[in-house]
Design a protein around this motif. Structure first.
Motif, mmCIF file in Angstrom:
data_model
loop_
_atom_site.group_PDB
_atom_site.id
_atom_site.type_symbol
_atom_site.label_atom_id
_atom_site.label_comp_id
_atom_site.label_asym_id
_atom_site.label_seq_id
_atom_site.Cartn_x
_atom_site.Cartn_y
_atom_site.Cartn_z
ATOM 1 N N MET A 1 -19.576 86.703 -79.366
ATOM 2 C CA MET A 1 -21.103 86.595 -78.942
ATOM 3 C C MET A 1 -21.998 85.972 -79.721
ATOM 4 N N ALA A 2 -21.767 86.286 -81.038
ATOM 5 C CA ALA A 2 -22.741 85.599 -82.159
ATOM 6 C C ALA A 2 -22.833 84.039 -82.197
ATOM 7 N N ARG A 3 -21.419 83.578 -82.080
ATOM 8 C CA ARG A 3 -20.966 82.327 -82.089
ATOM 9 C C ARG A 3 -21.683 81.678 -80.749
ATOM 10 N N LEU A 4 -21.660 82.329 -79.751
ATOM 11 C CA LEU A 4 -22.285 81.648 -78.446
ATOM 12 C C LEU A 4 -23.904 81.550 -78.659
ATOM 13 N N THR A 5 -24.240 82.677 -79.333
ATOM 14 C CA THR A 5 -25.801 82.627 -79.560
ATOM 15 C C THR A 5 -26.083 81.423 -80.362
ATOM 16 N N PRO B 1 -26.710 89.838 -92.134
ATOM 17 C CA PRO B 1 -25.532 90.483 -91.822
ATOM 18 C C PRO B 1 -26.196 91.432 -90.884
ATOM 19 N N GLY B 2 -25.326 92.027 -90.053
ATOM 20 C CA GLY B 2 -25.552 93.038 -88.719
ATOM 21 C C GLY B 2 -24.432 93.311 -87.948
ATOM 22 N N SER B 3 -24.884 94.254 -87.105
ATOM 23 C CA SER B 3 -23.713 94.478 -86.253
ATOM 24 C C SER B 3 -23.586 93.725 -85.071
ATOM 25 N N PHE B 4 -24.730 93.338 -84.465
ATOM 26 C CA PHE B 4 -24.891 92.400 -83.151
ATOM 27 C C PHE B 4 -24.088 92.619 -82.402
ATOM 28 N N ASP B 5 -24.227 93.607 -81.637
ATOM 29 C CA ASP B 5 -23.622 94.546 -80.437
ATOM 30 C C ASP B 5 -24.456 94.604 -79.261
ATOM 31 N N PRO B 6 -24.954 93.278 -78.608
ATOM 32 C CA PRO B 6 -24.697 92.083 -79.137
ATOM 33 C C PRO B 6 -25.816 91.460 -79.703
ATOM 34 N N MET B 7 -25.609 90.102 -80.374
ATOM 35 C CA MET B 7 -26.899 89.480 -80.913
ATOM 36 C C MET B 7 -27.861 88.889 -79.880
ATOM 37 N N THR B 8 -29.159 89.338 -80.183
ATOM 38 C CA THR B 8 -30.216 89.269 -79.247
ATOM 39 C C THR B 8 -31.222 87.713 -79.492
#
Ligand code: PNS
Length: 162
Positions: free
Chosen positions: A53-57, A7-14
């Motif tokens: 952005m998480a999906r793209l990552t 889990p996380g905020s992922f703003d954005p995922m790094t």
């Protein structure tokens, strides 16, 4: 089938988060990246944008999917039939913060154990705040996020022209 929830905020995922996802995949059969809301934070991107952005990552990684929720992590844990929560920690500050959340989650769901993965040295200085600072300055956060996320931010006009 074992399922780990990250889990996380992922703003954005790094790329640091991505490394944790990959390492979790070597420990569990399936990984769900849960993009959630931290009531103590204000975001530069809304929930759906952060999920995108998480999906793209994680695109291209088998056995990984992304879900977005405005609800409680402990409820999502049961809904998905998860076995464990996994969080990456970079340093003592991270660990102290994460331990409080892990204790809260366990108190509200006795099955929701958290395990911590130590961030690799290469990723210790990478965080979403640095990415947001660069983006706000109109600079490309190359090497902190995957190229598809740079493209996403550029296409939204957040980085100026290439
Ligand atoms: O990346 P973050 O901001 O450290 O992640 C924190 C997050 C979003 C995982 C946490 O705030 C969370 O689980 N939010 C969902 C709502 C919830 O369950 N809150 C109580 C947990 S302390």
């Amino acid at each position: 089938m074992s399922l780990a929830l990250i889990p996380g905020s992922f703003d954005p995922m790094t790329v640091g988060h991505l490394d944790i996802v990959k390492r979790t995949l070597s420990l569990y059969d399936e990984v769900v990246v849960a993009v959630l809301v931290n009531a103590e934070k204000t975001y530069d991107h809304n929930l759906e944008e952060r999920a995108e952005m998480a999906r793209l990552t994680v695109a291209g990684l088998d056995r990984v999917r992304v879900v977005a929720s405005e609800g409680l992590l402990v409820e999502l844990f049961d809904e998905l039939g998860a076995d464990v929560i996994v969080k990456g920690v970079r340093n003592e500050k991270d660990r102290a913060y994460e331990e409080k959340m892990a204790a809260w989650n366990l108190e509200h769901n006795p099955k929701a154990h958290t395990i911590f993965l130590q961030a690799a040295d290469d990723y210790e200085l990478i965080n979403s705040t640095h990415v947001r600072e660069l983006v706000r300055a109109g600079k490309s956060p190359d090497s902190l996020v995957v190229p598809a996320v740079v493209d996403y931010l550029r296409n939204r006009g957040e980085l100026g022209e290439a």
